[in-house]
Scaffold this motif. Sequence first.
Motif, PDB file in Angstrom:
ATOM      1  N   GLY A  12       0.834  -1.206   0.000  1.00  0.00           N
ATOM      2  CA  GLY A  12       0.000   0.000   0.000  1.00  0.00           C
ATOM      3  C   GLY A  12       0.862   1.246   0.000  1.00  0.00           C
ATOM      4  N   GLY A  13       0.773   2.024  -1.079  1.00  0.00           N
ATOM      5  CA  GLY A  13       1.557   3.264  -1.200  1.00  0.00           C
ATOM      6  C   GLY A  13       0.679   4.483  -1.034  1.00  0.00           C
ATOM      7  N   GLY A  14      -0.338   4.385  -0.155  1.00  0.00           N
ATOM      8  CA  GLY A  14      -1.106   5.573   0.237  1.00  0.00           C
ATOM      9  C   GLY A  14      -0.207   6.452   1.089  1.00  0.00           C
ATOM     10  N   PRO A  15      -0.744   7.524   1.657  1.00  0.00           N
ATOM     11  CA  PRO A  15       0.128   8.430   2.420  1.00  0.00           C
ATOM     12  C   PRO A  15       0.853   7.750   3.577  1.00  0.00           C
ATOM     13  N   VAL A  16       0.221   6.770   4.241  1.00  0.00           N
ATOM     14  CA  VAL A  16       0.901   6.148   5.390  1.00  0.00           C
ATOM     15  C   VAL A  16       1.996   5.187   4.922  1.00  0.00           C
ATOM     16  N   GLY A  17       1.696   4.342   3.921  1.00  0.00           N
ATOM     17  CA  GLY A  17       2.714   3.426   3.399  1.00  0.00           C
ATOM     18  C   GLY A  17       3.890   4.186   2.811  1.00  0.00           C
ATOM     19  N   ALA A  18       3.595   5.261   2.069  1.00  0.00           N
ATOM     20  CA  ALA A  18       4.669   6.059   1.451  1.00  0.00           C
ATOM     21  C   ALA A  18       5.521   6.715   2.533  1.00  0.00           C
ATOM     22  N   ALA A  34       4.846  -1.686  -2.378  1.00  0.00           N
ATOM     23  CA  ALA A  34       3.999  -2.164  -3.488  1.00  0.00           C
ATOM     24  C   ALA A  34       2.668  -1.440  -3.446  1.00  0.00           C
ATOM     25  N   GLU A  35       2.355  -0.717  -4.499  1.00  0.00           N
ATOM     26  CA  GLU A  35       1.091   0.042  -4.561  1.00  0.00           C
ATOM     27  C   GLU A  35       0.217  -0.557  -5.668  1.00  0.00           C
ATOM     28  N   ALA A  36      -1.041  -0.836  -5.315  1.00  0.00           N
ATOM     29  CA  ALA A  36      -1.940  -1.509  -6.252  1.00  0.00           C
ATOM     30  C   ALA A  36      -2.241  -0.668  -7.493  1.00  0.00           C
ATOM     31  N   ALA A  62      -9.688  16.480   1.467  1.00  0.00           N
ATOM     32  CA  ALA A  62      -8.629  17.332   2.016  1.00  0.00           C
ATOM     33  C   ALA A  62      -8.267  16.740   3.372  1.00  0.00           C
ATOM     34  N   ILE A  63      -7.014  16.831   3.736  1.00  0.00           N
ATOM     35  CA  ILE A  63      -6.563  16.244   4.999  1.00  0.00           C
ATOM     36  C   ILE A  63      -6.041  17.361   5.905  1.00  0.00           C
ATOM     37  N   ALA A  64      -6.575  17.418   7.123  1.00  0.00           N
ATOM     38  CA  ALA A  64      -6.045  18.375   8.105  1.00  0.00           C
ATOM     39  C   ALA A  64      -4.863  17.715   8.798  1.00  0.00           C
ATOM     40  N   GLY A 138       1.144  -0.533  -9.620  1.00  0.00           N
ATOM     41  CA  GLY A 138       0.362  -1.560 -10.301  1.00  0.00           C
ATOM     42  C   GLY A 138       0.684  -2.928  -9.728  1.00  0.00           C
ATOM     43  N   ALA A 139       1.030  -2.970  -8.428  1.00  0.00           N
ATOM     44  CA  ALA A 139       1.406  -4.234  -7.774  1.00  0.00           C
ATOM     45  C   ALA A 139       0.500  -4.438  -6.568  1.00  0.00           C
ATOM     46  N   ARG A 140      -0.428  -5.359  -6.673  1.00  0.00           N
ATOM     47  CA  ARG A 140      -1.415  -5.607  -5.612  1.00  0.00           C
ATOM     48  C   ARG A 140      -1.033  -6.837  -4.813  1.00  0.00           C
ATOM     49  N   ALA A 168      -0.459  -1.678   4.647  1.00  0.00           N
ATOM     50  CA  ALA A 168      -0.753  -0.238   4.650  1.00  0.00           C
ATOM     51  C   ALA A 168      -1.765   0.005   3.534  1.00  0.00           C
ATOM     52  N   ASP A 169      -2.680  -0.960   3.396  1.00  0.00           N
ATOM     53  CA  ASP A 169      -3.571  -0.961   2.230  1.00  0.00           C
ATOM     54  C   ASP A 169      -4.940  -0.382   2.535  1.00  0.00           C
ATOM     55  N   GLY A 170      -4.998   0.502   3.538  1.00  0.00           N
ATOM     56  CA  GLY A 170      -6.242   1.217   3.805  1.00  0.00           C
ATOM     57  C   GLY A 170      -7.324   0.295   4.344  1.00  0.00           C
ATOM     58  N   VAL A 288      -0.604  -0.736   9.597  1.00  0.00           N
ATOM     59  CA  VAL A 288      -0.450   0.680   9.956  1.00  0.00           C
ATOM     60  C   VAL A 288      -1.520   1.491   9.241  1.00  0.00           C
ATOM     61  N   GLY A 289      -1.792   2.693   9.761  1.00  0.00           N
ATOM     62  CA  GLY A 289      -2.750   3.590   9.114  1.00  0.00           C
ATOM     63  C   GLY A 289      -4.148   2.997   9.101  1.00  0.00           C
ATOM     64  N   ASN A 290      -4.878   3.264   8.032  1.00  0.00           N
ATOM     65  CA  ASN A 290      -6.269   2.809   7.958  1.00  0.00           C
ATOM     66  C   ASN A 290      -6.395   1.294   7.967  1.00  0.00           C
ATOM     67  N   PHE A 303      -5.242  10.124   9.363  1.00  0.00           N
ATOM     68  CA  PHE A 303      -3.889  10.138   8.798  1.00  0.00           C
ATOM     69  C   PHE A 303      -2.871  10.481   9.874  1.00  0.00           C
ATOM     70  N   ASN A 304      -3.210  11.447  10.717  1.00  0.00           N
ATOM     71  CA  ASN A 304      -2.260  11.871  11.751  1.00  0.00           C
ATOM     72  C   ASN A 304      -1.858  10.691  12.642  1.00  0.00           C
ATOM     73  N   LEU A 305      -2.853   9.871  12.984  1.00  0.00           N
ATOM     74  CA  LEU A 305      -2.583   8.682  13.799  1.00  0.00           C
ATOM     75  C   LEU A 305      -1.754   7.671  12.994  1.00  0.00           C
TER      76      LEU A 305
HETATM   77  C1  LIG Z   1     -13.882  12.370   4.090  1.00  0.00           C
HETATM   78  C2  LIG Z   1     -12.614  12.082   4.827  1.00  0.00           C
HETATM   79  C3  LIG Z   1     -11.896  13.128   5.416  1.00  0.00           C
HETATM   80  C4  LIG Z   1     -10.727  12.857   6.133  1.00  0.00           C
HETATM   81  N1  LIG Z   1     -10.066  13.895   6.734  1.00  0.00           N
HETATM   82  C5  LIG Z   1      -8.960  13.653   7.461  1.00  0.00           C
HETATM   83  C6  LIG Z   1      -8.260  14.707   8.097  1.00  0.00           C
HETATM   84  O1  LIG Z   1      -8.653  15.875   8.024  1.00  0.00           O
HETATM   85  N2  LIG Z   1      -7.133  14.404   8.813  1.00  0.00           N
HETATM   86  C7  LIG Z   1      -6.681  13.129   8.945  1.00  0.00           C
HETATM   87  O2  LIG Z   1      -5.664  12.902   9.614  1.00  0.00           O
HETATM   88  N3  LIG Z   1      -7.325  12.097   8.329  1.00  0.00           N
HETATM   89  C8  LIG Z   1      -8.440  12.325   7.596  1.00  0.00           C
HETATM   90  N4  LIG Z   1      -9.098  11.293   6.978  1.00  0.00           N
HETATM   91  C9  LIG Z   1      -8.530   9.929   7.095  1.00  0.00           C
HETATM   92  C10 LIG Z   1      -7.422   9.719   6.080  1.00  0.00           C
HETATM   93  O3  LIG Z   1      -7.902   9.924   4.771  1.00  0.00           O
HETATM   94  C11 LIG Z   1      -6.886   8.295   6.207  1.00  0.00           C
HETATM   95  O4  LIG Z   1      -6.599   8.029   7.559  1.00  0.00           O
HETATM   96  C12 LIG Z   1      -5.622   8.114   5.373  1.00  0.00           C
HETATM   97  O5  LIG Z   1      -5.917   8.273   4.004  1.00  0.00           O
HETATM   98  C13 LIG Z   1      -5.046   6.723   5.626  1.00  0.00           C
HETATM   99  O6  LIG Z   1      -3.950   6.513   4.772  1.00  0.00           O
HETATM  100  P1  LIG Z   1      -3.485   5.049   4.418  1.00  0.00           P
HETATM  101  O7  LIG Z   1      -2.248   5.213   3.586  1.00  0.00           O
HETATM  102  O8  LIG Z   1      -3.437   4.224   5.650  1.00  0.00           O
HETATM  103  O9  LIG Z   1      -4.686   4.428   3.562  1.00  0.00           O
HETATM  104  P2  LIG Z   1      -5.261   4.885   2.159  1.00  0.00           P
HETATM  105  O10 LIG Z   1      -5.244   6.351   2.036  1.00  0.00           O
HETATM  106  O11 LIG Z   1      -6.571   4.183   2.024  1.00  0.00           O
HETATM  107  O12 LIG Z   1      -4.246   4.268   1.094  1.00  0.00           O
HETATM  108  C14 LIG Z   1      -4.156   2.866   0.925  1.00  0.00           C
HETATM  109  C15 LIG Z   1      -3.347   2.588  -0.333  1.00  0.00           C
HETATM  110  O13 LIG Z   1      -3.158   1.173  -0.445  1.00  0.00           O
HETATM  111  C16 LIG Z   1      -3.385   0.776  -1.809  1.00  0.00           C
HETATM  112  N5  LIG Z   1      -3.830  -0.625  -1.771  1.00  0.00           N
HETATM  113  C17 LIG Z   1      -5.052  -1.117  -1.436  1.00  0.00           C
HETATM  114  N6  LIG Z   1      -5.059  -2.457  -1.471  1.00  0.00           N
HETATM  115  C18 LIG Z   1      -3.789  -2.841  -1.832  1.00  0.00           C
HETATM  116  C19 LIG Z   1      -3.165  -4.105  -2.028  1.00  0.00           C
HETATM  117  N7  LIG Z   1      -3.842  -5.249  -1.828  1.00  0.00           N
HETATM  118  N8  LIG Z   1      -1.866  -4.123  -2.402  1.00  0.00           N
HETATM  119  C20 LIG Z   1      -1.165  -2.964  -2.599  1.00  0.00           C
HETATM  120  N9  LIG Z   1      -1.723  -1.727  -2.419  1.00  0.00           N
HETATM  121  C21 LIG Z   1      -3.011  -1.670  -2.026  1.00  0.00           C
HETATM  122  C22 LIG Z   1      -4.452   1.758  -2.297  1.00  0.00           C
HETATM  123  O14 LIG Z   1      -4.423   1.863  -3.711  1.00  0.00           O
HETATM  124  C23 LIG Z   1      -4.029   3.062  -1.607  1.00  0.00           C
HETATM  125  O15 LIG Z   1      -3.105   3.800  -2.382  1.00  0.00           O
HETATM  126  C24 LIG Z   1     -10.261  11.524   6.255  1.00  0.00           C
HETATM  127  C25 LIG Z   1     -10.969  10.477   5.658  1.00  0.00           C
HETATM  128  C26 LIG Z   1     -12.145  10.748   4.961  1.00  0.00           C
HETATM  129  C27 LIG Z   1     -12.892   9.618   4.346  1.00  0.00           C
END
Ligand SMILES: Cc1cc2nc3c(=O)[nH]c(=O)nc-3n(C[C@H](O)[C@H](O)[C@H](O)COP(=O)(O)OP(=O)(O)OC[C@H]3O[C@@H](n4cnc5c(N)ncnc54)[C@H](O)[C@@H]3O)c2cc1C
Length: 394
Positions: A12-18, A34-36, A62-64, A138-140, A168-170, A288-290, A303-305
Amino acid sequence: MESEAVDILIAGGGPVGAALALALEGSGHTVLLAEARSAVPTGARSADSGAAPIAAAGDARAIALSHASRQILERLHAWSGLAVTPITTIHISQQGGFGRTLIRAADCDLPALGYVANYDDLQQSLLAAPCSARRLFGARLSAFDGSTATLQTQEGERTFTPRLTVFADGARIADGNPAPAYSKDYRQTALVAWVKTAQAHGGRAWERFTPGGPLALLPHSAGYALVWTTDPQQGARLCALDTPAFLLELQAAFGDRLGAFVAAGARSAFPLALRYRREEAQARSLSVGNAAQTLHPVAGQGFNLGLRDAWELARLARDANDPGNESFISAFRRARALDRRAGIQFTDSLVGLFSNSNPLLRLGRGAGLLALDLLPLARGFVARRMIYGARGLP
Ligand SMILES: Cc1cc2nc3c(=O)[nH]c(=O)nc-3n(C[C@H](O)[C@H](O)[C@H](O)COP(=O)(O)OP(=O)(O)OC[C@H]3O[C@@H](n4cnc5c(N)ncnc54)[C@H](O)[C@@H]3O)c2cc1C
């Protein structure tokens, strides 16, 4: 097919994985991110293919970012190019009830309580920062059995034997991964959009609790990032309205404090749930993360957590010979338990307390907001908790 060795695989290369890949720089461990999605925000490059990925379809969120997150992002070299709008005050009130409070940056001796950034800009900034980790787009991750991780890539299936696999795949439910241990559907939708008012924002964020759910306006460039929590039917209806009709409804819900709402960008809706897990189904893995905890966005904590998860994991990994053994996994869980629990409870209680039209609760909420307004020490405590989490400075 032979499995490739790597110390730490981040799925997962979302903000937490990255952020984790950056934080592991200099840890002495080999790292594969690896980001899907093959389409990630422009600016990032795939280290394996060398190709520039296609621009992603934008995420309207938007993320605070808290002040503590700013400090971590600075250390990760992902802050200086990031477009942010500072929040200098937060006004909290409830619709149809007395009591309101104003939290100021001065309450915490800080230049700003937080900063608002686009989700995509944040991810791009983290993926574009200098990093020696291998990155595959493009790697899931399709399977992990406690020792072998299988990735579906554009070139076909590849297998790896990491010492540690970090999920870190949300919100993992969507990917067919094991469901988290705890899940509560809030039966609410967060409608997000960029909106503009007649009055300039002056750095002030607004959190207004309505019987349908909280409505937040975060200062964002020349307007506001709106996060409007409603029941799912209402959210779908608001998304389908034309812009003038939508602005009228927003005006009715928020009131006239900011003058007229004059413009709105594209709207999108996110279903809201609380999900978390404490134990992994397989050895040699962590979340980690979501992937570990998905929170309601009411207090802007998710995200902060998650960033603090990444920071702590990297800190522990620096001293670990084997970052996937049981003692490492337990040390990480122990280190993150208090902050995670506090973040989950704080957010969940706010949702329960404020998404309710019970007149007694409304009275209690009003008294609480009034007390916060009158007691600078209590206000400072709440603000610091939101900025630094339960464990203090990073
Ligand atoms: C409406 C809204 C408002 C928000 N506002 C705030 C805020 O103000 N402040 C704050 O701190 N947080 C906020 N959040 C929460 C924040 O968006 C998340 O906590 C944050 O995006 C988590 O990041 P992450 O990298 O863990 O997960 P994600 O952002 O979900 O990223 C996960 C990544 O993993 C990839 N992935 C998924 N499955 C796989 C797989 N099998 N293999 C490889 N890659 C995979 C996805 O493509 C994605 O890029 C908000 C959330 C929402 C919904």
